[in-house]
Enzyme design. Structure first.
Site, PDB file in Angstrom:
ATOM      1  CE  LYS A  66      -3.751  -2.397   2.410  1.00 24.85           C
ATOM      2  NZ  LYS A  66      -4.588  -2.494   3.629  1.00 24.85           N
ATOM      3  N   GLY A  81      -7.669  -3.678   1.562  1.00 27.55           N
ATOM      4  CA  GLY A  81      -8.825  -3.762   2.443  1.00 27.55           C
ATOM      5  C   GLY A  81      -8.419  -3.808   3.903  1.00 27.55           C
ATOM      6  CE  LYS A 110      -4.176   1.324   4.965  1.00 24.52           C
ATOM      7  NZ  LYS A 110      -3.468   0.576   6.037  1.00 24.52           N
TER       8      LYS A 110
END
EC number: 1.1.1.94
Length: 346
Positions: free
Chosen positions: A110, A139, A194
Site C-alpha cells: 500500500k 482492504g 488511509k
C-alpha cells in the site's frame, strides 16, 4: 496425491507477507515465501514461526521459505508481492527477468512509488510489460488477526478478470472473504490515503481530544479520499467499500495500526524519530503523505487533513499547531455532493 492447485510465491517476509503466505498455504496451495532476513526465513522454514514480526503464532508446516528469489518464483503460477512501498520497484526489477510468460503478479503493498508518486500499478506495468496479468489486494486487514484465523474481508482489483478471480479464490475461505473489482486506481488510492489519515486520528487520540474529534476526522478524511478519487479516475463506490472506508476505519481505530500508533505517540509529545524507533517496523505514512499531497497539488484538490499530517511528519509544525489549523478553518456547507463536485473546497 498430486496437488493440482496453483503454486504461489509470496515475496516479503514481514508481517503482511507472512500472513498472506500462511493464509493460502492453509488453503492447500503450494506456497513458498521469499525474504531477505536469513534468521527470519530460517525461523519460518524450520520452526514454523516468524519470530520477529508475528511471534508465538504457529504457521502451516507446508509453508516453505527461502532467501533465494529465483528458487521462490521457479515454477510459480503467480506471484504475490508484499514488500514495503520503498522496496516495490527494486523487488519487481529483480523479479521481472525470472518470470515465465503469462505468470501473473499481484501485490498487497500500500502506498505510492517514493519520489515519483506513481501508482504501483503504473510501476508494475512499466517493469513487467503490457501482457502480464496484474492485480492489487487491499482492504481492512491486520496481519496478526489474519494469521490467527479471525474473520477478515478484503478486495482484489485488476483489469484481467480471470487473474483477479484466481487471486481472490486462493485467499477466500471460511474465515477470509475476498471480493473482486476492476478499479485498480481507487483500490490503490484508498490503501495509501488511509495510512496518512490514521496519523491524524492518532494525534487526536494522543492529545485526548475525544471520540467526537475522532469521528469527525474519519468522516472528513473519507471526504478527502472521495475528493481526490474524483479527479484521478477512480470510482467513488470503491472508496466507499473495503478499499477505502473499510481500511480507513480499521487503521484509524485499531491499536495494531502502525500509522495510528505513530500519530498517537506524536500527540503525546514524542519526537518523530523516537516514535518510529519504538514502533520498529516500516510506517508507510511518513513517505506516503508527500505523495498524496503531490497528487492533490497536481490536480488542484484541497486536502487539509492530509496537508496537516504532511507538515507534522516533516516536523514543520507541531501536532498541536496542526489541529489548531484544522479547527480554525472557515465554516462552510458539508457538500454531500462532493462525489460530483470534486473541486469545491472542504
Amino acid at each position: 496425491m498430486i496437488n493440482s492447485k496453483q503454486k504461489i510465491a509470496v515475496l516479503g517476509a514481514g508481517s503482511w507477507g507472512t500472513a498472506l503466505a500462511a493464509l493460502v498455504a492453509r488453503h492447500d496451495y503450494p506456497t513458498i515465501l521469499w525474504g531477505r532476513d536469513v534468521r527470519v526465513i530460517q525461523s519460518i522454514d524450520i520452526q514454523h514461526q516468524n519470530f520477529r514480526y508475528l511471534p508465538s503464532i504457529m504457521l502451516p508446516q507446508t509453508l516453505r521459505a527461502t532467501t533465494d528469489l529465483a528458487a521462490a518464483v521457479s515454477g510459480a503460477d503467480w506471484v504475490l508481492v508484499a514488500v514495503p512501498s520503498y522496496a516495490f520497484t527494486e523487488t519487481l526489477c529483480r523479479l521481472a527477468p525470472l518470470l515465465s510468460i503469462g505468470v501473473g503478479v499481484a501485490w498487497a503493498t500500500k502506498g505510492f512509488e517514493p519520489g515519483s508518486g506513481r501508482f504501483l500499478h503504473e510501476v508494475a506495468r512499466e517493469i513487467l510489460g503490457g501482457d502480464a496479468p496484474l492485480a492489487v489486494v487491499t482492504g481492512p486487514s491486520f496481519a496478526k488477526e489474519v494469521t490467527l484465523g479471525l474473520p477478515t474481508a478484503v478486495t482484489v482489483h485488476g483489469e484481467d478478470a480471470c487473474f483477479t478471480q484466481m487471486v481472490a479464490n486462493a485467499m477466500h475461505g471460511p474465515m477470509f472473504r475476498a471480493y473482486t473489482g476492476n478499479d485498480v486506481i481507487g483500490a490503490e488510492l484508498g490503501g495509501a490515503m488511509k495510512n496518512v489519515l490514521a496519523v491524524a486520528i492518532g494525534v487526536a487520540d494522543g492529545m485526548q481530544l475525544g471520540m467526537n474529534a475522532r469521528a469527525g476526522l474519519i468522516t472528513r478524511g473519507l471526504n478527502e479520499m472521495l475528493r481526490l478519487s474524483a479527479v484521478i479516475g477512480a470510482r467513488p463506490e470503491t472508496l466507499m467499500g473495503l478499499a477505502g472506508l473499510g481500511d480507513l476505519v480499521l487503521t484509524c481505530t485499531g491499536d495494531l495500526s502502525r500509522n495510528r500508533r505513530l500519530g498517537f505517540a506524536l500527540g503525546r509529545g514524542q519526537s518523530l524519530s523516537d516514535a518510529i524507533r519504538e514502533i520498529g517496523q516500516v510506517v508507510e505514512s511518513v513517505q506516503t503523505s508527500d505523495e498524496v499531497m503531490r497528487h492533490a497539488e497536481q490536480n488542484g484538490v484541497e486536502l487539509p487533513i492530509s496537508e496537516a499530517v504532511r507538515a507534522v511528519l516533516r516536523e514543520e509544525i507541531t501536532p498541536y499547531a496542526g489541529m489548531k489549523v484544522l479547527l480554525a478553518r472557515e465554516q462552510k456547507p458539508e457538500y454531500l455532493d462532493i462525489l460530483f463536485k470534486a473541486n469545491c473546497s472542504l
